[in-house]
Design a protein around this motif. Sequence first.
Motif, PDB file in Angstrom:
ATOM      1  N   SER A 233       0.836  -1.203   0.000  1.00 35.65           N
ATOM      2  CA  SER A 233       0.000   0.000   0.000  1.00 35.65           C
ATOM      3  C   SER A 233       0.872   1.255   0.000  1.00 35.65           C
ATOM      4  CB  SER A 233      -0.913   0.009   1.227  1.00 35.65           C
ATOM      5  OG  SER A 233      -1.838  -1.051   1.173  1.00 35.65           O
ATOM      6  N   ASP A 234       1.911   1.241   0.828  1.00 27.23           N
ATOM      7  CA  ASP A 234       2.827   2.389   0.879  1.00 27.23           C
ATOM      8  C   ASP A 234       3.539   2.580  -0.456  1.00 27.23           C
ATOM      9  OD1 ASP A 234       2.096   2.712   3.493  1.00 27.23           O
ATOM     10  OD2 ASP A 234       3.877   1.732   4.332  1.00 27.23           O
ATOM     11  N   LEU A 235       3.926   1.459  -1.068  1.00 28.71           N
ATOM     12  CA  LEU A 235       4.640   1.538  -2.342  1.00 28.71           C
ATOM     13  C   LEU A 235       3.730   2.050  -3.457  1.00 28.71           C
ATOM     14  CD1 LEU A 235       7.487   0.977  -3.289  1.00 28.71           C
ATOM     15  CD2 LEU A 235       6.797  -1.342  -3.875  1.00 28.71           C
ATOM     16  N   ILE A 236       2.466   1.618  -3.448  1.00 28.72           N
ATOM     17  CA  ILE A 236       1.504   2.098  -4.442  1.00 28.72           C
ATOM     18  C   ILE A 236       1.279   3.592  -4.272  1.00 28.72           C
ATOM     19  CG2 ILE A 236      -0.923   1.984  -5.137  1.00 28.72           C
ATOM     20  CD1 ILE A 236      -0.770  -1.030  -4.401  1.00 28.72           C
ATOM     21  N   GLN A 237       1.142   4.045  -3.023  1.00 25.70           N
ATOM     22  CA  GLN A 237       0.973   5.471  -2.771  1.00 25.70           C
ATOM     23  C   GLN A 237       2.205   6.252  -3.218  1.00 25.70           C
ATOM     24  OE1 GLN A 237      -1.847   7.028  -1.716  1.00 25.70           O
ATOM     25  NE2 GLN A 237      -0.707   8.875  -2.284  1.00 25.70           N
ATOM     26  N   ASN A 238       3.386   5.660  -2.994  1.00 25.54           N
ATOM     27  CA  ASN A 238       4.628   6.296  -3.454  1.00 25.54           C
ATOM     28  C   ASN A 238       4.631   6.473  -4.963  1.00 25.54           C
ATOM     29  OD1 ASN A 238       7.601   5.587  -4.602  1.00 25.54           O
ATOM     30  ND2 ASN A 238       7.753   6.895  -2.777  1.00 25.54           N
ATOM     31  N   ARG A 239       4.141   5.455  -5.695  1.00 28.21           N
ATOM     32  CA  ARG A 239       4.086   5.558  -7.161  1.00 28.21           C
ATOM     33  C   ARG A 239       3.129   6.668  -7.590  1.00 28.21           C
ATOM     34  NH1 ARG A 239       8.293   4.649  -9.117  1.00 28.21           N
ATOM     35  NH2 ARG A 239       8.802   5.224  -6.984  1.00 28.21           N
ATOM     36  N   LYS A 240       1.997   6.778  -6.881  1.00 26.51           N
ATOM     37  CA  LYS A 240       1.035   7.826  -7.212  1.00 26.51           C
ATOM     38  C   LYS A 240       1.623   9.206  -6.921  1.00 26.51           C
ATOM     39  CE  LYS A 240      -3.028   4.903  -6.426  1.00 26.51           C
ATOM     40  NZ  LYS A 240      -4.235   4.664  -5.598  1.00 26.51           N
ATOM     41  N   ASP A 241       2.349   9.307  -5.791  1.00 29.17           N
ATOM     42  CA  ASP A 241       2.981  10.582  -5.458  1.00 29.17           C
ATOM     43  C   ASP A 241       4.036  10.956  -6.495  1.00 29.17           C
ATOM     44  OD1 ASP A 241       1.430  10.700  -3.216  1.00 29.17           O
ATOM     45  OD2 ASP A 241       2.991   9.972  -1.844  1.00 29.17           O
ATOM     46  N   SER A 287       4.305   8.911 -17.293  1.00 28.42           N
ATOM     47  CA  SER A 287       3.112   8.741 -16.467  1.00 28.42           C
ATOM     48  C   SER A 287       2.480   7.377 -16.704  1.00 28.42           C
ATOM     49  CB  SER A 287       2.096   9.854 -16.774  1.00 28.42           C
ATOM     50  OG  SER A 287       2.601  11.119 -16.419  1.00 28.42           O
ATOM     51  N   LEU A 288       2.515   6.939 -17.966  1.00 28.51           N
ATOM     52  CA  LEU A 288       1.973   5.626 -18.287  1.00 28.51           C
ATOM     53  C   LEU A 288       2.784   4.523 -17.613  1.00 28.51           C
ATOM     54  CD1 LEU A 288      -0.040   3.892 -19.843  1.00 28.51           C
ATOM     55  CD2 LEU A 288       1.498   3.990 -21.827  1.00 28.51           C
ATOM     56  N   LYS A 289       4.141   4.688 -17.650  1.00 29.39           N
ATOM     57  CA  LYS A 289       4.993   3.693 -16.986  1.00 29.39           C
ATOM     58  C   LYS A 289       4.706   3.632 -15.493  1.00 29.39           C
ATOM     59  CE  LYS A 289       8.930   3.893 -20.196  1.00 29.39           C
ATOM     60  NZ  LYS A 289      10.367   4.244 -20.324  1.00 29.39           N
ATOM     61  N   LEU A 290       4.597   4.806 -14.865  1.00 32.00           N
ATOM     62  CA  LEU A 290       4.323   4.847 -13.423  1.00 32.00           C
ATOM     63  C   LEU A 290       2.945   4.255 -13.118  1.00 32.00           C
ATOM     64  CD1 LEU A 290       5.731   8.405 -12.687  1.00 32.00           C
ATOM     65  CD2 LEU A 290       6.695   6.251 -11.889  1.00 32.00           C
ATOM     66  N   PHE A 291       1.967   4.579 -13.979  1.00 33.66           N
ATOM     67  CA  PHE A 291       0.624   4.035 -13.775  1.00 33.66           C
ATOM     68  C   PHE A 291       0.620   2.519 -13.931  1.00 33.66           C
ATOM     69  CE2 PHE A 291      -3.866   3.810 -13.718  1.00 33.66           C
ATOM     70  CZ  PHE A 291      -4.238   2.911 -14.708  1.00 33.66           C
ATOM     71  N   GLU A 292       1.326   2.006 -14.965  1.00 34.59           N
ATOM     72  CA  GLU A 292       1.375   0.564 -15.181  1.00 34.59           C
ATOM     73  C   GLU A 292       2.018  -0.154 -14.000  1.00 34.59           C
ATOM     74  OE1 GLU A 292       1.631   0.489 -20.084  1.00 34.59           O
ATOM     75  OE2 GLU A 292       3.436   0.280 -18.875  1.00 34.59           O
ATOM     76  N   LYS A 293       3.080   0.449 -13.443  1.00 38.88           N
ATOM     77  CA  LYS A 293       3.728  -0.167 -12.291  1.00 38.88           C
ATOM     78  C   LYS A 293       2.779  -0.157 -11.084  1.00 38.88           C
ATOM     79  CE  LYS A 293       7.004  -1.814 -12.116  1.00 38.88           C
ATOM     80  NZ  LYS A 293       7.330  -3.259 -12.172  1.00 38.88           N
ATOM     81  N   SER A 294       2.008   0.939 -10.918  1.00 40.67           N
ATOM     82  CA  SER A 294       1.044   0.986  -9.819  1.00 40.67           C
ATOM     83  C   SER A 294      -0.007  -0.108  -9.990  1.00 40.67           C
ATOM     84  CB  SER A 294       0.366   2.364  -9.764  1.00 40.67           C
ATOM     85  OG  SER A 294       1.282   3.378  -9.439  1.00 40.67           O
ATOM     86  N   VAL A 295      -0.466  -0.297 -11.232  1.00 44.63           N
ATOM     87  CA  VAL A 295      -1.451  -1.347 -11.500  1.00 44.63           C
ATOM     88  C   VAL A 295      -0.880  -2.718 -11.163  1.00 44.63           C
ATOM     89  CG1 VAL A 295      -2.746  -2.524 -13.324  1.00 44.63           C
ATOM     90  CG2 VAL A 295      -2.698  -0.029 -13.246  1.00 44.63           C
ATOM     91  N   GLU A 296       0.394  -2.928 -11.551  1.00 47.10           N
ATOM     92  CA  GLU A 296       1.047  -4.209 -11.261  1.00 47.10           C
ATOM     93  C   GLU A 296       1.157  -4.443  -9.756  1.00 47.10           C
ATOM     94  OE1 GLU A 296       5.463  -6.231 -11.783  1.00 47.10           O
ATOM     95  OE2 GLU A 296       4.815  -4.666 -13.194  1.00 47.10           O
TER      96      GLU A 296
END
Length: 641
Positions: A233-241, A287-296
Amino acid sequence: MEIAPDKTDNLDDLLTCSICLETFREPKYLPCLHTFCKTCINTYILSTVRKEKTTTNFKCPICRQNVLMGESTGNPETWADKLPGNHFVASMMDRQAIRRSKKMCDSCKANNESKNALSWCIVCEEAFCESCEKCHKSFKMTAKHPIMLLNDLVSNKETVSISSLVYCEEHQGEIVKAYCVDHSKPLCTLCATLMHRKCEDVVTIEAAVQGIKKSEKAMTLSTELKETSKQLSDLIQNRKDRTTDFEREAQVMITKVSSIKDNIVKHLIKVEGLIEEEINKSKKEVSLKLFEKSVELESMKSTVDNWITIFDTCLQHGSELQCLLQINKINENKDNFSDLLTKGISEIKNFSMLLEVNDIVDEFSKQVAAIGVVKVIETDASCPNFLLRKTVNFHTGNINVNFVIDLTGNNVYLSGIFMNSELIFTHFKLSKVLKYNNNGCCLTYLSLPDKPFDIVQLSDTTAAVSTNNKTLFVVDIQKMIQCRKIDVLNEVHGFRHVNGEFILACNTTLTWINASSGAKIEQTSTNGDTYYIHANSRKDYICTDGKSVSKMVNNAKVFTYKSDKFLNPRGIDIDRDGNVYICGNVASNLHQLDKDGKLVRIIPVDSIGIKRPYVIRFKKNSNQFLVTCYETGKVVICEID
């Protein structure tokens, strides 16, 4: 440690199929423990195989984890039938149904009568009214069946599951009655008799489940899963930030360009559109790369959360047996999940945007075609260490010998792999595949018509063996029987299995063939006699030749390692951090390289009790590895601390 009740009081989420969004009908679960209706997963499988044209695997609809069905599972139409039923979910469905409505007596219903049920037989899994319960207790065969009151179930006074019987996944209709401690596996009578009769530690299922809910093993697993979920959860939030920060940086760049435009407006009008387009393009791509990593990462978190929900529900409502089984199922998947998680984390990158501005000269419009170049800087992100595996320093850690297995013979080709909780070896002179337990005791063997060189794992139950007679054999390791034979054009020494293909090493040639049909796909030459290979894909592999080891990616050489202390290289493998290990057969050493091909250390093999190392293999997602000795016929099982 107390189990929070909030997630288990309401079982709707656990009992709802994520495909049809209705209560499960014939629940089936995948290796990742996601559960679906039998008809839903069957429809999904057929749609997937038609779309992707695959005959051996499909991906979980939720977490996208690959589900390998193997070569001998029949048509995809039958795959859903072969998936294991989720007895725990079925038990919880029965419990929920009883709690939400008046349960009718099953015996009366069979006689076209309607009476409200008052009790439930755990063994027969049937509800009875008062009179039918008395009849049930009067028969000799059912007199000792445990009976529970439905009111106790509804009020949660009864902690025992309404379905305490669990059936064997290997033998249909057989009830689990024992537990093999050596293999951490529940057994029916047939399992214990046919496949585990030589195991040293087999106990009754009652003894195995005693105190399991409050055991340190259960508490540790629960803690690990919840900590990992929080970290994700923290890592996903980090990706969004980081996505927000990057977009802000991009906007700063655009503002800077606009400021420059004000100073040199006449010429900037011509180039402003180009530079903004480049910035926006980079912003969109990153942004797409960061979004894809968040999805993963969210997909991975979904898997862990699913495990938590299942496990917490099991601890709150399941039987001791069900709790044990869930622990086994989750632990069996932890290594594969950790491997995917480690790979996903290693691919995480941070991005920044810079604008390199050109010097402004007097005749700017004539001399400068653009005011700068947009660059996206990619750096490794600082990520937390996850709890699902032990931290090991592979570069400096000591190498300890756990135990030695003597396979007998000298000057003999030996290969081996870790498979589930067992060790599988090929013995060239004996023409055998040998199965040992994790204590170094021989369990059984399979004789082959040809002499085997190497072995690779195909699925949880099957492996492929290369031989000296232009053949590959597919072997069911659980049953130790030969499934099928694949004819190839040349003798095969070392080989690997990747994405439905075999990569074969023979003399100075590498050949790619279809793993199902044996049809040749591609072929390339090496710089010398190549005995062994490690591969991530068809275009990403490391192989040895007579004097060196090279890594190739997309037909380009990434590195080549040579050394005067590196004679007759043979076996090759990588650890979970990507370090490369090569057996110096004549030089009697192991060469450890980092992922870039630079020497980390040279390990003399006399320090681990052998003379001429031939094959090295790491246990998946572990710090354990095995090394075979050509001269003495011994295998050492080692561990890096």
